[in-house]
Design a protein around this motif. Sequence first.
Motif, PDB file in Angstrom:
ATOM      1  N   TRP A 120      -2.912 -24.525 -75.315  1.00  0.00           N
ATOM      2  CA  TRP A 120      -2.715 -24.127 -76.715  1.00  0.00           C
ATOM      3  C   TRP A 120      -1.261 -23.742 -76.958  1.00  0.00           C
ATOM      4  CZ3 TRP A 120      -4.961 -24.392 -81.277  1.00  0.00           C
ATOM      5  CH2 TRP A 120      -4.552 -23.528 -82.297  1.00  0.00           C
ATOM      6  N   TYR A 121      -0.702 -22.946 -76.009  1.00  0.00           N
ATOM      7  CA  TYR A 121       0.677 -22.502 -76.205  1.00  0.00           C
ATOM      8  C   TYR A 121       1.684 -23.613 -75.982  1.00  0.00           C
ATOM      9  CZ  TYR A 121      -1.064 -17.854 -76.834  1.00  0.00           C
ATOM     10  OH  TYR A 121      -1.723 -16.772 -77.341  1.00  0.00           O
ATOM     11  N   GLY A 122       1.252 -24.634 -75.229  1.00  0.00           N
ATOM     12  CA  GLY A 122       2.144 -25.756 -74.978  1.00  0.00           C
ATOM     13  C   GLY A 122       2.183 -26.742 -76.146  1.00  0.00           C
ATOM     14  N   MET A 123       1.248 -26.561 -77.079  1.00  0.00           N
ATOM     15  CA  MET A 123       1.137 -27.545 -78.168  1.00  0.00           C
ATOM     16  C   MET A 123       2.203 -27.323 -79.227  1.00  0.00           C
ATOM     17  SD  MET A 123      -2.752 -28.192 -79.172  1.00  0.00           S
ATOM     18  CE  MET A 123      -4.022 -27.812 -78.050  1.00  0.00           C
ATOM     19  N   ARG A 124       2.546 -28.416 -79.880  1.00  0.00           N
ATOM     20  CA  ARG A 124       3.433 -28.314 -81.058  1.00  0.00           C
ATOM     21  C   ARG A 124       2.616 -27.814 -82.241  1.00  0.00           C
ATOM     22  NH1 ARG A 124       8.473 -31.819 -80.358  1.00  0.00           N
ATOM     23  NH2 ARG A 124       8.630 -31.686 -78.096  1.00  0.00           N
ATOM     24  N   GLU A 125       3.340 -27.411 -83.261  1.00  0.00           N
ATOM     25  CA  GLU A 125       2.694 -26.831 -84.445  1.00  0.00           C
ATOM     26  C   GLU A 125       1.665 -27.787 -85.061  1.00  0.00           C
ATOM     27  OE1 GLU A 125       1.482 -24.079 -86.585  1.00  0.00           O
ATOM     28  OE2 GLU A 125       3.073 -23.672 -85.135  1.00  0.00           O
ATOM     29  N   TYR A 126       2.054 -29.074 -85.195  1.00  0.00           N
ATOM     30  CA  TYR A 126       1.141 -30.013 -85.868  1.00  0.00           C
ATOM     31  C   TYR A 126      -0.110 -30.261 -85.039  1.00  0.00           C
ATOM     32  CZ  TYR A 126       2.228 -34.220 -83.048  1.00  0.00           C
ATOM     33  OH  TYR A 126       2.343 -35.132 -82.045  1.00  0.00           O
ATOM     34  N   GLN A 127       0.051 -30.132 -83.697  1.00  0.00           N
ATOM     35  CA  GLN A 127      -1.122 -30.346 -82.846  1.00  0.00           C
ATOM     36  C   GLN A 127      -2.110 -29.189 -83.001  1.00  0.00           C
ATOM     37  OE1 GLN A 127       1.150 -30.749 -79.255  1.00  0.00           O
ATOM     38  NE2 GLN A 127       1.000 -32.985 -79.296  1.00  0.00           N
ATOM     39  N   ARG A 128      -1.556 -27.976 -83.050  1.00  0.00           N
ATOM     40  CA  ARG A 128      -2.428 -26.814 -83.255  1.00  0.00           C
ATOM     41  C   ARG A 128      -3.132 -26.926 -84.593  1.00  0.00           C
ATOM     42  NH1 ARG A 128       1.534 -21.863 -81.699  1.00  0.00           N
ATOM     43  NH2 ARG A 128       2.105 -22.622 -79.645  1.00  0.00           N
ATOM     44  N   GLU A 129      -2.381 -27.367 -85.586  1.00  0.00           N
ATOM     45  CA  GLU A 129      -2.939 -27.493 -86.929  1.00  0.00           C
ATOM     46  C   GLU A 129      -4.140 -28.448 -86.929  1.00  0.00           C
ATOM     47  OE1 GLU A 129      -0.651 -29.008 -90.584  1.00  0.00           O
ATOM     48  OE2 GLU A 129       0.168 -27.025 -90.110  1.00  0.00           O
ATOM     49  N   ARG A 130      -3.981 -29.538 -86.176  1.00  0.00           N
ATOM     50  CA  ARG A 130      -5.076 -30.507 -86.114  1.00  0.00           C
ATOM     51  C   ARG A 130      -6.331 -29.878 -85.541  1.00  0.00           C
ATOM     52  NH1 ARG A 130      -2.766 -36.062 -83.546  1.00  0.00           N
ATOM     53  NH2 ARG A 130      -1.531 -36.783 -85.300  1.00  0.00           N
ATOM     54  N   VAL A 131      -6.134 -29.066 -84.491  1.00  0.00           N
ATOM     55  CA  VAL A 131      -7.293 -28.443 -83.864  1.00  0.00           C
ATOM     56  C   VAL A 131      -7.928 -27.461 -84.836  1.00  0.00           C
ATOM     57  CG1 VAL A 131      -8.064 -26.973 -81.980  1.00  0.00           C
ATOM     58  CG2 VAL A 131      -6.346 -28.747 -81.566  1.00  0.00           C
ATOM     59  N   LEU A 132      -7.096 -26.659 -85.507  1.00  0.00           N
ATOM     60  CA  LEU A 132      -7.626 -25.690 -86.464  1.00  0.00           C
ATOM     61  C   LEU A 132      -8.341 -26.401 -87.612  1.00  0.00           C
ATOM     62  CD1 LEU A 132      -4.752 -23.066 -86.699  1.00  0.00           C
ATOM     63  CD2 LEU A 132      -6.979 -22.849 -85.590  1.00  0.00           C
ATOM     64  N   THR A 133      -7.756 -27.492 -88.053  1.00  0.00           N
ATOM     65  CA  THR A 133      -8.358 -28.244 -89.149  1.00  0.00           C
ATOM     66  C   THR A 133      -9.706 -28.810 -88.725  1.00  0.00           C
ATOM     67  OG1 THR A 133      -6.178 -28.860 -89.867  1.00  0.00           O
ATOM     68  CG2 THR A 133      -7.994 -30.116 -90.768  1.00  0.00           C
ATOM     69  N   PHE A 134      -9.771 -29.238 -87.471  1.00  0.00           N
ATOM     70  CA  PHE A 134     -11.040 -29.767 -86.978  1.00  0.00           C
ATOM     71  C   PHE A 134     -12.099 -28.674 -87.005  1.00  0.00           C
ATOM     72  CE2 PHE A 134     -13.632 -29.651 -83.082  1.00  0.00           C
ATOM     73  CZ  PHE A 134     -14.559 -30.605 -83.436  1.00  0.00           C
TER      74      PHE A 134
END
Lengths: 616, 377
Positions: free
Chosen positions: B209-223
């Motif tokens: 999670w901490y290694g992810m870029r902002e847009y990647q985290r956003e995708r997970v949250l959006t999911f």
Amino acid sequence: MRATIKDHIRESRLFNERAAVALVIALLLIGVIIARLVYLQIISHEHFATLADENRINIVAIPPTRGLIYDRNGVLLAQNLPAFSLEITPEQTPDLEATIAGLRSLLDISDEEVRRFHRQARQNRPFNSIPLKFHLSEEEVARFAVNRHRFPGVDIEARLIRDYPLGPLAVHAVGYVGRINEEELKTLDAANYSATRFIGKTGVEKYYEDLLHGRVGYKHVETNALGRILREVSRTPPVPGADIYLSLDINLQVLAEQALGERRGAVVALDPRNGEILALVSMPGYDPNPFVTGIDPAAYQALQSSPDKPLFNRALRGQYPPGSIIKPFIGLAGLDYLLLAMGTTSFCPGWYSLPGDDHRYRDWKKEGHGRTDLEKAIVQSCDVYFYDLALSLGIDRIHDFLARFGFGQPTGIDLTGEAGGLLPSRAWKQARRHEPWYLGETLITGIGQGYTLATPLQLAVTTAVIAQRGERIRPHILYARRDPEEPALHALEPQALPPVELAMPRHWDQIIAAMEKAVHSIRGTAYRIGRDAPYRIAGKTGTAQVFGIKQDEEYKEEEVAAHLRDHALFVAFSPVEEPRIAVAVIVENGGSGGATAAPIARQLIDYYLSSQEPSS
Amino acid sequence: MIGHARPERRWGDRRGARILVRGLHLDIPLVLALILLSLLGLATLYSASGQDMAMVERQLIRLGVAFLVMFMLAQIPAHHIERWAPWVFGGGLLLLVAVLLFGETGKGAQRWLDLGLFRFQPSEIMKIAVPIMVSWYLAEHPLPPRPRTCAVALLIIVVPVLLIARQPDLGTSLLIAGSGLFVLLLSGISWRLVAWSACVIAASAPLLWYGMREYQRERVLTFLDPESDPLGAGYHIIQSKIAIGSGGLYGKGWLNGSQSQLEFLPERSTDFVFAAFGEEFGFIGIMVLLALYIFILVRGLYIATQAQDTFTRLLAGSLILTFFVYIFVNICMVTGLLPVVGLPLPLISYGGTSMVTIMAAFGILMSIHTHRKLLST
């Protein structure tokens, strides 16, 4: 180092085992997908089908055509003209700022227009088109058309824009429409106004907004994700607003405006029999047309700060001391309350003072009127007689009696923003000034000075009450309406108000006779208009003080600055036997009522009565 | 090339066409299924693109290139591939490093290498190079592999995966990790070890999670909650679900899907083409599509079990399972079961690079199947 020899058969069996496990897992996972699809496509199908339809079908409102405004004879006062406007759909415009900058280099677009566009854009959905500039000329349309490809999301739209063909004429009666502002947005019926850009701001346009506006129409359209309309599915046409006919006679209105000319003032003429407003003039006026699409701030500032106050509706909102106009009413009160005989006289030495007080209340005629009865007091407008009468009546009875005519309260005309004037009383003074009522104030109330204020409309309406011998009708400017797709006109029924009833109806005749003499007898204050009149006019002149003069000074018109000169007032109705028109004229700083205001009334009466002749 | 002379003789008593096909080294059932899929894909693309014939033509050209690559790879006997394995892998690694140093940036990620004539993503090579390398390495050792062998295999997987994750391209790096791990799983490592590593991965999820870029985290949250941002990041998933759900049992018919025709569905011809397909062809259409995919999966696994040595067996198994991962992840993402990761639906989605890679894998599968030596039993 390889310690073990590879066992191919064992490895193959192991692999097959693992492959079988992988296949089972894969099939299970496909089972999950199928379960998900069953949920989405079969169990929840209805739900998603509805959502897809909602996505697809948009409702687009169609604005109704605003009703037209005519005068009583069918002269057009307000219409809708197609005009080209430059409109931007923000969502379809990649770079709004660059687009506007590009358009500004191509067309003449002011900062104000840009500012207004941004304000409108904030209030609208991004797929709605917002006008940037109205009234494009043919040449501008052509210039844009050539460059259109450079401006995605920008279009020329032909829209109906309100137009007042007569310009400033009757502007204070008709009013104007303008773009809906945020304040109005909060109170109006959002659904019905969903496609409307303009709303009545003043005058008839505002008061009869509901009538003129009509009902919004709708079309269901299929749109894509960008809101672009692809196809119309169904349509509910809008219902246009009703056309309305005002009771104004525009010729009379023109005459009154021309008669006032450069002078500031107001004229109200009405038919006393039914309360129809025939002319409603406040001068100077202004051209309402620039207000429709948004007047430029400099021009607005100029109107706003002009000392002549062109935006101020004097006829409805101007509150003036009625001056001597009040005298016939006070005289009636005397007759009614005190059973005063017409012949009862008092002596006028040119001044009046209260017992035990050496303050002298002056008569306008320095040498005095001598022995004066009520008729003479009205004809020659003797102040001293009315000081005395007012004292006998007392402020309470004066207040109650004048209130019955409608002084001190709005007339209830079908126009917004009407002022109520001021009819002072003990209670009012206590409440507003925290002071008791003084006797001297009763005296000056008797000649229409002091606290008393009335609007020109009130003066015309109360004069009509005398003309109708106590019958009161709510004044109105709407004459008839024509509903869409119905050729017939619906006339408005006059609405009667509680009448003024006198103990003896002959008192009406006596006061009217006095007012008639004020015009037609050689000593009358308005004799200059009655001298050669082919019909009988009953009237009363008035002069309202703007500037207080000290006890030992004399009012000399030529010595007083123009804006401090007295206001000239005149009210009249005619013909005396069967009144068809009642008029109130006020000329600000016009000096004497008989000399300045009365001739204007005479012109109106001349025109109106001759135009009513059966031959014409 | 002595190998294929003998089968011709053996199958010589069958029909002439068979002989010809045998000579082409193609697996007819696979080829037919792939062609059928491609045709379905072209039909869907024609509809989803808003009847854009130019797009269909470009896709047709890509398909032609991809089938050509498949055909050419089918001609190369598998033992040649085995021999080149370390070189292909090594070259791929060098290219990945080159991307990180000189690569072109697009959409916030550095994935492309401009070779003057054309641009390509070295990570695509690794999709095949990693399973080849791991299969090669494991085939050199007795199976099931010992822990030390496993560790080396893991290292072979982790290095390219990390390089690709740095670009960043999370979807591809996970896919490549999967393709390598499939080899390990198929090689027969103990289930205990699998369970143990699963635990380790789960425990390191927060680190990921901490290694992810902002847009990647956003995708997970959006999911996790698409409704939280229905006009922003959640829009894709919401519109996609509406498209599939509104298709119902029978679908709205070809060219009649309002969600895709009216452009409510984003990425309707690329990553979300499955939703466009589901809207127009309904549940029944999807069952046909899934049946085709299952057929290919089963055929691929069959080819793997029929392979004659450990290397080809492991490689074939890994390639076909990776193919399945594409399908599974894409459909789950489009139906809202997984977060949005940019994986195309094989042979249906518009786009070239991954299609060539997938068809290359099928070429290798066919080569494995058609270059078998006859074993005396």
